[in-house]
Scaffold this motif. Structure first.
Motif, mmCIF file in Angstrom:
data_model
loop_
_atom_site.group_PDB
_atom_site.id
_atom_site.type_symbol
_atom_site.label_atom_id
_atom_site.label_comp_id
_atom_site.label_asym_id
_atom_site.label_seq_id
_atom_site.Cartn_x
_atom_site.Cartn_y
_atom_site.Cartn_z
ATOM 1 N N ILE A 80 0.951 -16.654 -8.318
ATOM 2 C CA ILE A 80 0.585 -15.354 -7.756
ATOM 3 C C ILE A 80 -0.017 -14.493 -8.858
ATOM 4 C CG2 ILE A 80 1.490 -13.228 -6.711
ATOM 5 C CD1 ILE A 80 3.717 -14.947 -5.460
ATOM 6 N N GLN A 81 -1.091 -13.787 -8.508
ATOM 7 C CA GLN A 81 -1.650 -12.792 -9.405
ATOM 8 C C GLN A 81 -1.265 -11.420 -8.857
ATOM 9 O OE1 GLN A 81 -5.922 -11.920 -9.403
ATOM 10 N NE2 GLN A 81 -5.837 -12.110 -11.640
ATOM 11 N N MET A 82 -0.574 -10.637 -9.671
ATOM 12 C CA MET A 82 -0.178 -9.284 -9.292
ATOM 13 C C MET A 82 -1.202 -8.330 -9.897
ATOM 14 S SD MET A 82 3.430 -7.290 -9.923
ATOM 15 C CE MET A 82 3.235 -7.054 -11.674
ATOM 16 N N THR A 83 -1.793 -7.487 -9.049
ATOM 17 C CA THR A 83 -2.849 -6.583 -9.495
ATOM 18 C C THR A 83 -2.536 -5.161 -9.050
ATOM 19 O OG1 THR A 83 -4.440 -8.368 -9.194
ATOM 20 C CG2 THR A 83 -5.332 -6.152 -9.442
ATOM 21 N N GLY A 84 -2.643 -4.250 -9.995
ATOM 22 C CA GLY A 84 -2.431 -2.841 -9.684
ATOM 23 C C GLY A 84 -2.729 -1.986 -10.890
ATOM 24 N N ARG B 92 0.836 -1.204 0.000
ATOM 25 C CA ARG B 92 0.000 0.000 0.000
ATOM 26 C C ARG B 92 0.863 1.244 0.000
ATOM 27 N NH1 ARG B 92 -3.213 2.787 4.139
ATOM 28 N NH2 ARG B 92 -2.219 1.518 5.725
ATOM 29 N N GLY B 93 0.421 2.221 -0.747
ATOM 30 C CA GLY B 93 1.104 3.500 -0.783
ATOM 31 C C GLY B 93 0.199 4.613 -0.333
ATOM 32 N N GLU B 94 0.680 5.829 -0.500
ATOM 33 C CA GLU B 94 -0.084 6.993 -0.075
ATOM 34 C C GLU B 94 -1.343 7.181 -0.918
ATOM 35 O OE1 GLU B 94 2.891 10.039 -0.293
ATOM 36 O OE2 GLU B 94 3.918 9.292 1.494
ATOM 37 N N GLU B 95 -1.240 6.907 -2.221
ATOM 38 C CA GLU B 95 -2.393 7.099 -3.094
ATOM 39 C C GLU B 95 -2.625 5.937 -4.046
ATOM 40 O OE1 GLU B 95 -2.522 10.918 -4.967
ATOM 41 O OE2 GLU B 95 -1.800 11.931 -3.170
ATOM 42 N N ASP B 96 -1.877 4.878 -3.898
ATOM 43 C CA ASP B 96 -2.001 3.744 -4.801
ATOM 44 C C ASP B 96 -1.603 2.474 -4.064
ATOM 45 O OD1 ASP B 96 -2.516 2.381 -7.129
ATOM 46 O OD2 ASP B 96 -1.131 3.533 -8.361
ATOM 47 N N SER B 97 -1.802 1.348 -4.693
ATOM 48 C CA SER B 97 -1.372 0.092 -4.085
ATOM 49 C C SER B 97 -1.152 -0.959 -5.167
ATOM 50 C CB SER B 97 -2.400 -0.416 -3.066
ATOM 51 O OG SER B 97 -3.589 -0.783 -3.719
#
Length: 115
Positions: A30-34, A8-13
């Motif tokens: 693993i499924q990477m989602t962003g 998790r970030g300040e405005e995104d993850s």
């Protein structure tokens, strides 16, 4: 199995969802989602463990970087001495980056089972 790890970030993850565990092959899917993209990749137990150990070490030292690469997938967590973290990731087609904080990434380490 479906276990989720969120960077998790300040405005995104960015999230990793462990979709399958294959004990005989010693492998995870693993499924990477962003940011409107999702990609699946496989990783050995050993590669996963090495990433977790390196992530925990850099996180606790508050300085340095940890990089995970598997095929076209790349995740980089770069820490500065003030507790800020810069997350960059690529799926081979697009690259993304966002800012985070050590406290946010403590949650990811907890989800990985470190804390």
């Amino acid at each position: 199995m479906n276990h989720r790890i969120v960077f998790r970030g300040e405005e995104d993850s960015l999230s990793w969802n462990i979709l399958h565990v294959y004990p005989k092959q010693e492998e995870l899917t693993i499924q990477m989602t962003g940011q409107d993209s999702a990609h699946e990749f496989s990783v050995t137990f050993n590669q996963y463990d090495v990433f977790i150990r390196n992530f925990a070490h850099v996180h606790e030292s508050l300085h340095g970087e940890v990089v995970f690469e598997q095929g076209m997938i790349r995740l980089r967590l770069r820490y500065d001495r003030l507790g800020r973290v810069f997350i960059s990731w690529s799926d081979g087609q697009t690259s993304h980056q966002f800012r985070s904080d050590q406290s946010y990434l403590s949650e990811a380490l907890a989800q990985l089972g470190v804390y």
